[in-house]
Write a protein that holds these residues in place. Structure first.
Motif, mmCIF file in Angstrom:
data_model
loop_
_atom_site.group_PDB
_atom_site.id
_atom_site.type_symbol
_atom_site.label_atom_id
_atom_site.label_comp_id
_atom_site.label_asym_id
_atom_site.label_seq_id
_atom_site.Cartn_x
_atom_site.Cartn_y
_atom_site.Cartn_z
ATOM 1 N N HIS A 221 0.846 -1.193 0.000
ATOM 2 C CA HIS A 221 0.000 0.000 0.000
ATOM 3 C C HIS A 221 0.879 1.240 0.000
ATOM 4 N N GLY A 222 0.733 2.074 -1.030
ATOM 5 C CA GLY A 222 1.406 3.363 -1.071
ATOM 6 C C GLY A 222 0.378 4.472 -1.150
ATOM 7 N N VAL A 223 0.760 5.599 -1.731
ATOM 8 C CA VAL A 223 -0.148 6.734 -1.906
ATOM 9 C C VAL A 223 -0.151 7.115 -3.378
ATOM 10 N N PRO A 224 -1.280 6.952 -4.077
ATOM 11 C CA PRO A 224 -1.326 7.346 -5.483
ATOM 12 C C PRO A 224 -1.277 8.866 -5.605
ATOM 13 N N THR A 230 4.699 15.741 -7.912
ATOM 14 C CA THR A 230 5.058 15.170 -6.608
ATOM 15 C C THR A 230 6.571 14.986 -6.497
ATOM 16 N N PRO A 231 7.244 15.684 -5.559
ATOM 17 C CA PRO A 231 8.705 15.557 -5.414
ATOM 18 C C PRO A 231 9.107 14.122 -5.078
ATOM 19 N N MET A 232 10.297 13.731 -5.504
ATOM 20 C CA MET A 232 10.769 12.367 -5.263
ATOM 21 C C MET A 232 10.896 12.058 -3.779
ATOM 22 N N ASN A 233 11.222 13.078 -2.978
ATOM 23 C CA ASN A 233 11.405 12.828 -1.542
ATOM 24 C C ASN A 233 10.101 12.928 -0.761
ATOM 25 N N ASP A 234 8.979 13.045 -1.485
ATOM 26 C CA ASP A 234 7.688 13.153 -0.827
ATOM 27 C C ASP A 234 6.714 12.127 -1.409
ATOM 28 N N ARG A 235 7.231 10.947 -1.707
ATOM 29 C CA ARG A 235 6.420 9.912 -2.324
ATOM 30 C C ARG A 235 6.354 8.658 -1.440
ATOM 31 N N ASN A 271 -2.064 1.437 -12.470
ATOM 32 C CA ASN A 271 -1.395 0.930 -13.673
ATOM 33 C C ASN A 271 -1.481 1.939 -14.820
ATOM 34 N N SER A 272 -1.163 3.176 -14.492
ATOM 35 C CA SER A 272 -1.207 4.262 -15.465
ATOM 36 C C SER A 272 0.173 4.896 -15.581
ATOM 37 N N ARG A 273 0.509 5.319 -16.788
ATOM 38 C CA ARG A 273 1.839 5.855 -17.075
ATOM 39 C C ARG A 273 2.212 7.055 -16.192
ATOM 40 N N ASN A 274 1.269 7.925 -15.926
ATOM 41 C CA ASN A 274 1.608 9.168 -15.221
ATOM 42 C C ASN A 274 0.976 9.264 -13.837
ATOM 43 N N VAL A 275 0.797 8.100 -13.208
ATOM 44 C CA VAL A 275 0.300 8.058 -11.830
ATOM 45 C C VAL A 275 1.258 7.215 -10.982
ATOM 46 N N ILE A 276 1.659 7.758 -9.842
ATOM 47 C CA ILE A 276 2.457 6.981 -8.885
ATOM 48 C C ILE A 276 1.580 5.847 -8.354
ATOM 49 N N ALA A 277 2.098 4.635 -8.427
ATOM 50 C CA ALA A 277 1.294 3.473 -8.039
ATOM 51 C C ALA A 277 0.880 3.550 -6.579
ATOM 52 N N GLY A 278 -0.422 3.372 -6.353
ATOM 53 C CA GLY A 278 -0.927 3.368 -4.986
ATOM 54 C C GLY A 278 -0.910 1.990 -4.353
ATOM 55 N N GLU A 279 -1.009 0.952 -5.199
ATOM 56 C CA GLU A 279 -0.959 -0.416 -4.706
ATOM 57 C C GLU A 279 -0.239 -1.300 -5.710
ATOM 58 N N VAL A 280 0.453 -2.293 -5.184
ATOM 59 C CA VAL A 280 1.022 -3.353 -6.014
ATOM 60 C C VAL A 280 0.713 -4.686 -5.347
ATOM 61 N N GLY A 313 7.813 4.424 3.287
ATOM 62 C CA GLY A 313 6.569 5.093 3.631
ATOM 63 C C GLY A 313 5.337 4.333 3.200
ATOM 64 N N CYS A 314 5.476 3.058 2.990
ATOM 65 C CA CYS A 314 4.361 2.225 2.546
ATOM 66 C C CYS A 314 3.964 1.255 3.653
ATOM 67 N N ALA A 315 2.936 0.478 3.374
ATOM 68 C CA ALA A 315 2.535 -0.622 4.250
ATOM 69 C C ALA A 315 2.492 -1.885 3.415
ATOM 70 N N VAL A 316 2.631 -3.035 4.072
ATOM 71 C CA VAL A 316 2.621 -4.289 3.329
ATOM 72 C C VAL A 316 1.828 -5.340 4.091
ATOM 73 N N GLN A 317 1.103 -6.150 3.335
ATOM 74 C CA GLN A 317 0.407 -7.315 3.884
ATOM 75 C C GLN A 317 0.887 -8.529 3.105
ATOM 76 N N ALA A 318 1.476 -9.491 3.810
ATOM 77 C CA ALA A 318 1.961 -10.721 3.178
ATOM 78 C C ALA A 318 1.227 -11.904 3.797
ATOM 79 N N GLU A 319 0.451 -12.592 2.976
ATOM 80 C CA GLU A 319 -0.339 -13.726 3.453
ATOM 81 C C GLU A 319 0.171 -15.015 2.818
ATOM 82 N N ARG A 320 0.525 -15.984 3.649
ATOM 83 C CA ARG A 320 0.898 -17.296 3.141
ATOM 84 C C ARG A 320 -0.389 -18.055 2.839
ATOM 85 N N ILE A 321 -0.661 -18.280 1.549
ATOM 86 C CA ILE A 321 -1.950 -18.857 1.150
ATOM 87 C C ILE A 321 -1.893 -20.364 0.953
ATOM 88 N N TRP A 322 -0.696 -20.931 0.829
ATOM 89 C CA TRP A 322 -0.601 -22.374 0.575
ATOM 90 C C TRP A 322 0.776 -22.846 0.982
#
Length: 411
Positions: A221-224, A230-235, A271-280, A313-322
């Motif tokens: 989880h990031g911030v789109p 948006t400055p590089m040091n504020d992403r 998944n847009s060329r000119n948007v900072i990814a909010g989620e991966v 500055g992001c959050a992450v959720q990692a789930e072991r599914i199998w």
């Protein structure tokens, strides 16, 4: 040594014929589980087995059992087979070789007028690949009592179709009136899917078992935001965080020297060329023969994901599914494979299976072993996947010898 032999020409002809179902322009197959192409391949297999006098049974998971009756039907049968589904843009040999080789064994026995003491069961297992319905090895897992039937029926593909619904749609949702257990001995012929046999010039691989496996679904989880102002040091760039995570996953497994880890799927939002990814969203596949070493790699990866998320500055959720523990194969049956290869004048070597197979469940409930044949260039799960017809026939002949020997063993 039994004198019956498979026909390389007949094996090749049937493999080429069944590869037309889902065949691709690049020479591979896209035959996803329970697709129309899978339906047509199943119907062709059923017709071929029926023409050879086999009984045909379908269980509730759509597993197709072709039975060549033996002299004493009260004895537990011997079993072989594999799967007919493929990866998208996959190869012709992965899975289907084991089913068609079982068919060729039946044909060779009929031709030589050899009747086994025990029934011979050849199986086409449902949804081994797991590419359309996850997890894979669903048919064999339910048969072995390791996965729940209703849980597997509820699995959905990306379009929302359920596994149970698709089984019914293609006409392969059977019942459980035929249930071949206990089984005296089970063998699965398969391409190696790696480079070892070809590199060493060895004809037959004898796996000691299948490595353990851990699958993760991960969401960053990031911030789109706008890519320009948006400055590089504020992403809080989820894609940047993911790139660091992907690198550390690779490097952690590499440093272990014995565990492999793969990032296979990646989906960015929006998944847009000119948007900072909010989620991966991405997947991780971790495998190794040593369970402790594999779990150590998993712990290090999990900790690294948290650290990278915090630093970016992001959050992450990692789930072991199998997860599946490693499965050693039956020592006696591995000896049977070696002796069969030796009797045919074929070189063989011990190894482990880095890929998962239906035998990962089968061998937990019955004595089981696998037979590997070389993969050209070590390539698999790709259209370029290839194994020479000579090697295919050699593996099928080893399979034939193993089934004749165990199929004639008394109670």
């Amino acid at each position: 040594m039994n004198t019956a032999r498979v026909s390389e020409q007949r094996l090749q002809g049937r493999m080429e014929a069944i590869s037309l179902f889902g065949g691709t322009a690049g020479g591979g197959v896209t035959r996803l589980a329970l697709s129309d192409a899978d339906k047509m391949a199943r119907e062709q297999l059923r017709a071929w087995f029926s023409d050879l006098g086999c009984e045909i049974h379908l269980d509730a998971m759509g597993n197709l059992f072709a039975v060549l009756p033996g002299k004493d039907r009260s004895l537990p049968p011997v079993m072989t087979g594999s799967h007919g589904d493929s990866q998208p843009l996959g190869g012709r040999f992965d899975g289907m070789l084991g089913v068609v080789a079982g068919l060729e064994v039946v044909n060779a026995l009929r031709e030589a007028r050899v009747e086994l003491l025990r029934d011979l069961v050849v199986v086409d297992w449902t949804n081994e690949e797991g590419s359309r319905f996850t997890p894979g090895c669903s048919g064999s897992g339910v048969w072995a009592g390791k996965l729940g039937l209703e849980d597997m029926y509820a699995l959905q593909d990306q379009e929302g179709h359920t596994l149970g619904g698709e089984l019914a749609r293609i006409g392969f949702k059977g019942d459980s009136s035929y249930f071949p257990r206990p089984v005296h001995a089970a063998f699965e012929l398969h391409i190696e899917q790696g480079p070892v046999l070809e590199a060493k010039g060895v004809s037959i691989g004898v796996p000691q078992g299948i490595v353990c496996l851990r699958w993760y679904n991960v969401r960053v989880h990031g911030v789109p935001n706008h890519a320009g102002p948006t400055p590089m040091n504020d992403r809080a760039d989820a894609m940047y965080a993911f790139s660091l995570m992907s690198a550390v996953i690779f490097e952690t497994a590499l440093a272990s020297g014995q565990v492999v880890a793969t990032v296979g799927e990646v989906h960015a939002t929006p998944n847009s060329r000119n948007v900072i990814a909010g989620e991966v969203d991405f997947t991780i596949d971790v495998r190794g023969w040593d369970e402790a070493a594999t779990d150590n790699v998993c712990r290090r990866i999990e900790a690294a994901l948290e650290d990278i998320a915090r630093r970016t500055g992001c959050a992450v959720q990692a789930e072991r599914i199998w997860q599946v523990s490693r499965v050693p194969f039956d020592a006696r049956l591995r000896d049977v494979v070696r002796e069969a290869a030796s009797g045919l004048g074929l070189s063989c070597m011990d190894m482990v299976s880095g890929a998962s197979h239906d035998m990962i469940y089968i061998a937990q409930v019955v004595p089981g072993a696998m037979i590997f044949v070389p993969s050209e260039g070590g390539r698999s799960h790709a259209e370029i996947e290839n194994t020479s017809w000579k090697d295919c026939a050699a593996g099928a002949d080893v399979l034939l010898q193993c089934l004749v020997r165990t199929g004639n063993e008394p109670e």
